[in-house]
Design an enzyme around this catalytic site. Structure first.
Site, PDB file in Angstrom:
ATOM      1  N   GLY A  82     107.701 101.555-106.493  1.00 12.99           N
ATOM      2  CA  GLY A  82     109.105 101.645-106.866  1.00 12.99           C
ATOM      3  C   GLY A  82     109.285 102.079-108.302  1.00 12.99           C
ATOM      4  O   GLY A  82     108.355 102.550-108.960  1.00 12.99           O
ATOM      5  N   THR A  83     110.503 101.899-108.784  1.00 14.32           N
ATOM      6  CA  THR A  83     110.847 102.317-110.137  1.00 14.32           C
ATOM      7  C   THR A  83     110.210 101.422-111.194  1.00 14.32           C
ATOM      8  O   THR A  83     109.840 101.884-112.268  1.00 14.32           O
ATOM      9  CB  THR A  83     112.378 102.293-110.314  1.00 14.32           C
ATOM     10  N   SER A  85     107.697  98.825-110.425  1.00 17.37           N
ATOM     11  CA  SER A  85     106.445  98.155-110.075  1.00 17.37           C
ATOM     12  C   SER A  85     105.717  98.890-108.953  1.00 17.37           C
ATOM     13  O   SER A  85     106.287  99.753-108.287  1.00 17.37           O
ATOM     14  CB  SER A  85     106.724  96.711-109.630  1.00 17.37           C
ATOM     15  N   VAL A  87     103.069  97.805-105.608  1.00 20.96           N
ATOM     16  CA  VAL A  87     102.627  96.652-104.827  1.00 20.96           C
ATOM     17  C   VAL A  87     101.384  97.029-104.023  1.00 20.96           C
ATOM     18  O   VAL A  87     101.336  98.085-103.394  1.00 20.96           O
ATOM     19  CB  VAL A  87     103.744  96.156-103.875  1.00 20.96           C
ATOM     20  N   ASP A 218     120.171  94.308-105.324  1.00 24.67           N
ATOM     21  CA  ASP A 218     119.494  95.487-104.797  1.00 24.67           C
ATOM     22  C   ASP A 218     119.147  95.316-103.319  1.00 24.67           C
ATOM     23  O   ASP A 218     118.019  95.610-102.889  1.00 24.67           O
ATOM     24  CB  ASP A 218     118.222  95.767-105.610  1.00 24.67           C
TER      25      ASP A 218
END
Length: 457
Positions: A82-83, A85, A87, A218
């Site tokens: 993502g923006t 982080s 995973v 979000d």
């Protein structure tokens, strides 16, 4: 639980310095998640397939820069990007050394095991999700996310925090790994009966979150990991979440109707109107300070009050995002809203609700909305018409008029409560779980379980 396990593993706590707090408060930041389509393209839910070379290199760099991580976990694959982080799926190599009351699947497995087997350590591999938070994230953002996750540790359908580690300027959060399906693989084929179960699970999570006065900010398909086979999902990614009331400033939406009308009648806009100037004119000298408000979220899922810079935002903005997900499922279009900026986003919503409703919504927050684009009607379009059009059921004018079936009509009635422009009138998560659209799904599911019990008996 998370703090206890962190201390057992003898790791560093995340420190937040006072200087960092002050610096962050002084800035106005727009926290925007990755575009829904780009983000979905970075989501992987299988470690069995061959790992790409680029991912192997990424995991190798992570192990090199984060000292000791490979002694505790075996990295398997990158499952999200993502923006803020990345995973990874990993095997917990020290699983049996700690209390793992967070592990729902293990509890279910042990429930059906013999008493002797329950006493023995589990030998099967146990997986976790390691969230590597980018070093560009501010300390206050990292601290806030971990603190909120800890507060929500016992909440239904919310991904709990297992522990967190820090090495120099790098922070990782360890979370349970949940099997789930990519939203794009199932949303077009979902029956309304399946949607009921999906939203029951999502709303259960939001009820727990909102009960603690926490706004997720979000809510979107990629942040709700859903397993259609189990009719169960978990809400994840609290990187943009905040407590209700954080940095609040007065907004007209919290005034009484009488006070709001008085304020509007004595506004700069009203005075400009009375002077006979064109509605698009501006005062010669405007001494008002610019409005600053939290606009964090993802394009296409932001509520009207966020786009209009409401300075007293509440948990109800998450419910608008839930409505966008339901509209996506019913219309079979993802993403449904796909704007380039806040202005385009407001115009997309105006296409549906109409200019009159958008003007009223803007005034509610002390703003003025005007557009001279002729294609936007005064009253907008019904959600029924939009869904029929999106699913290709408008047909020829000479053909019989097509309508939604009864289940779809019930879903649309629920959708109107979610996509209510006035946040004060929008349905809450607790109310939504008692709505017929959701309760019917619960009743149907109970009937199915009763039939299984009869067959097994």
């Amino acid at each position: 639980m998370a703090k206890a396990r962190a201390s057992l593993r003898n790791v560093e706590h995340v420190d937040v310095h006072e200087d960092d707090l002050k610096e962050e408060d002084a800035e106005e930041t727009l926290d925007e998640s990755m575009d829904p389509l780009e983000e979905s393209g970075h989501t992987v839910n299988s470690s069995d397939e061959e790992v790409e070379d680029a991912v192997q290199e990424d995991m190798a760099r992570f192990e090199e820069t984060f000292e000791g991580i490979n002694k505790r976990f075996r990295l398997i694959n990158r499952i999200g990007e993502g923006t803020f982080s990345t995973v990874y799926k990993a095997e917990d190599l020290e699983y049996n050394q700690y209390d793992n009351s967070w592990d729902i699947d293990e509890r279910e497995n042990r429930k059906w095991s013999s008493p002797a087997r329950r006493q023995r350590p589990s030998r099967r591999p146990h997986y976790v999700a390691i969230k590597k938070i980018y070093v560009t994230s501010s300390p206050i953002r990292i601290f806030n996310e971990l603190e909120l996750l800890y507060d929500l540790r016992d909440s239904d359908s919310v991904c709990p925090l297992i522990t967190a580690f820090r090495h120099t300027d790098q922070v990782v959060a360890v979370l349970p790994y949940f099997q789930h399906s990519d939203f794009r693989d199932y949303y077009r084929d979902m029956e309304v009966s399946e949607m009921r179960l999906y939203f029951r699970s999502l709303l259960t999570a939001l009820r727990s979150v909102h009960a603690k006065k926490i706004i997720h900010r979000d809510v979107k398909p990629t942040n709700f990991l859903y397993n259609p086979a189990q009719s169960r999902g978990v809400l994840v990614d609290f990187g943009l979440a905040e407590r209700e009331g954080t940095d609040w400033h007065h907004c007209p939406c919290h005034l009484s109707d009488e006070d709001r009308r008085y304020k509007a009648a004595h506004s700069v806009y009203a005075q400009t109107q009375q002077s006979g100037h064109n509605i698009t004119s501006y005062p010669k000298s405007d001494t008002r300070s610019s409005r600053r408000a939290n606009r964090a979220g993802t394009r296409g899922f932001r509520a009207p009050e966020v786009l209009l810079k409401c300075t007293q935002q509440t948990c109800s903005l998450d419910m608008w995002s839930v409505g966008v997900i339901l509209l996506t499922m019913l219309s079979r279009r993802f993403p449904f809203f796909h704007s380039a900026d806040d202005i385009d986003a407001l115009l997309e919503i105006t296409t549906i609700v109409g200019r009159k409703k958008m003007r009223e919504t803007s005034i509610l927050h002390g703003q003025v909305f005007e557009t001279n684009i002729p294609s936007y009607s005064e009253s907008g379009h019904t959600l029924e018409k939009i869904i029929l059009w999106c699913t290709g059921r408008t047909g020829e004018k000479t053909q019989p008029k097509k309508e939604l079936d009864e289940d779809e009509k019930e879903a649309v009635q629920f959708l109107y409560r979610l996509l209510e422009c006035n946040p004060a009138k929008r349905i809450t998560a607790d109310e939504a779980l008692r709505h017929p659209f959701i309760t019917k799904g619960f009743e149907d599911n109970e009937m199915d379980e009763d039939m299984v019990d009869l067959i097994e008996a």
